[in-house]
Motif scaffolding. Structure first.
Motif, PDB file in Angstrom:
ATOM      1  N   THR A  72      42.849  34.200  49.036  1.00 23.07           N
ATOM      2  CA  THR A  72      43.048  35.551  48.478  1.00 23.07           C
ATOM      3  C   THR A  72      43.056  36.694  49.403  1.00 23.07           C
TER       4      THR A  72
ATOM      5  N   TRP B 255      36.103  42.894  51.348  1.00 19.38           N
ATOM      6  CA  TRP B 255      35.483  41.870  50.564  1.00 19.38           C
ATOM      7  C   TRP B 255      34.311  41.727  50.306  1.00 19.38           C
TER       8      TRP B 255
ATOM      9  N   GLU C 138      43.938  39.363  39.156  1.00 23.96           N
ATOM     10  CA  GLU C 138      44.171  40.625  39.640  1.00 23.96           C
ATOM     11  C   GLU C 138      43.458  41.744  38.731  1.00 23.96           C
TER      12      GLU C 138
ATOM     13  N   ALA D  63      42.232  45.235  42.984  1.00 25.06           N
ATOM     14  CA  ALA D  63      41.490  44.155  43.543  1.00 25.06           C
ATOM     15  C   ALA D  63      41.708  42.814  42.993  1.00 25.06           C
ATOM     16  N   THR D  64      41.630  41.557  43.923  1.00 22.07           N
ATOM     17  CA  THR D  64      41.720  40.431  43.469  1.00 22.07           C
ATOM     18  C   THR D  64      40.257  39.908  43.271  1.00 22.07           C
ATOM     19  N   LEU D  65      40.100  39.108  42.182  1.00 19.50           N
ATOM     20  CA  LEU D  65      38.890  39.061  41.761  1.00 19.50           C
ATOM     21  C   LEU D  65      38.754  37.209  42.035  1.00 19.50           C
TER      22      LEU D  65
ATOM     23  N   SER E 265      35.355  39.565  45.338  1.00 16.90           N
ATOM     24  CA  SER E 265      36.565  40.586  45.272  1.00 16.90           C
ATOM     25  C   SER E 265      37.027  40.716  46.726  1.00 16.90           C
TER      26      SER E 265
ATOM     27  N   ARG F 224      39.742  43.703  48.225  1.00 22.03           N
ATOM     28  CA  ARG F 224      40.602  44.887  48.175  1.00 22.03           C
ATOM     29  C   ARG F 224      41.188  45.525  49.446  1.00 22.03           C
TER      30      ARG F 224
END
Length: 293
Positions: A237, A246, A266, A270-272, A288, A290
């Motif tokens: 990620t 993160w 997504e 943010a990528t969760l 997450s 970011r």
């Protein structure tokens, strides 16, 4: 807060720190029962910390990450970790190190850090606070290049069964429904996973190494390192260049061997991510990534 600085001649070895912590827990800490808990106003610092290139490649391969000449964020954590542990293993630290529960991390990876850059690392403990299962606190680590902080991590730990004050009510975390999860991969983790991570980053905490040492410290079996789980998640990620922030929270240990379902989605900028048990659907961790603006 004004903290007294303790300069270290070199990065300490984790095996020696764990041995020191065990000895002090068995002997010296008995005399502290009933004393008020207060974190020492001290920070430990060391200069000239550099990455071992062979260990860097071994780490990247262990995590399934891209082999490159910049440092993954968890690898920087691993370089700084012995300095943090030297704070917790010191004679003036009031909480037992062995058996502590790792609750989570908040990290700012402020820019890409080159594999050949020399880091100055400092670490201290702060934020002592009550938790329904004991006492929580934070360990802050900073890694600097030429006086500029390039990486800052806050690790939160729990000393179970030790209370700094009144016991607060337990707050239950909401588990997402199975239907809300999107599986993007499966991690099949063997019984040797903890030993493999320890061989790369030197973290030979007994709870991660095998059944017998883990049982001696009160667990039913050995568990995966929290930072191993974070490293695997970030390999899928985190960006390879630029700065990012993160976080990860740990909810249930991963007893080895294990099969962990992993999901990524997504949400805005943010990528969760999250990981959960393939057997019980219980969530092990969530977090997450970011970009830093």
């Amino acid at each position: 807060m004004n903290r007294r600085e303790v300069r270290l001649d070199a990065v300490p070895g984790l095996v020696g720190l764990y041995a020191t912590a065990l000895r002090r827990q068995l002997v010296a800490r008995r005399s502290r029962q009933g004393e008020p808990l207060e974190l020492p106003a001290v920070e430990h610092a060391v200069d000239g910390v550099t990455a071992d290139p062979d260990r860097l490649v071994a780490y990247q391969r262990l995590m399934g990450d891209t082999v490159r000449d910049t440092l993954p964020s968890v690898f920087v954590h691993g370089m700084a970790f012995p300095v943090a542990m030297s704070v917790l293993a010191a004679e003036d630290f009031p909480l037992p190190l062995l058996g502590m529960v790792h609750l989570g991390n908040e990290v700012e990876h402020r820019r890409a850090v080159g594999a050949e850059e020399e880091l100055a690392v400092r670490a201290w403990a702060e934020g002592l606070r009550p938790h329904h299962a004991g006492t929580a606190f934070d360990v802050v680590c900073e890694a600097s290049v030429s006086g500029v902080v390039v990486w800052r991590g806050v690790s939160t730990y729990l000393a179970k069964g030790v209370w700094a004050g009144a016991r607060p009510e337990r707050t239950e975390r909401a588990e997402p429904s199975a239907a809300a999860r999107t599986r993007t991969g499966v991690w099949r983790l063997g019984a040797e996973t903890g030993r493999a991570y320890a061989a790369v980053l030197g973290d030979y905490n007994p709870i991660h190494l095998g059944l017998l040492p883990a049982k001696a410290l009160g667990l039913k079996s050995h568990i995966a390192h929290g930072m191993f789980l974070a490293g695997r998640a970030l390999a899928a990620t985190a960006p390879n260049d630029g700065g990012y922030r993160w976080s990860i929270g740990f909810e249930a240990p991963v007893f080895l061997p294990a099969s962990v379902q992993f999901g990524v989605r997504e949400s805005g900028d943010a990528t969760l991510f999250e990981g959960w048990s393939a057997a019980s659907s219980r969530r092990h961790f969530s977090g997450s990534v970011r970009p830093l603006r």
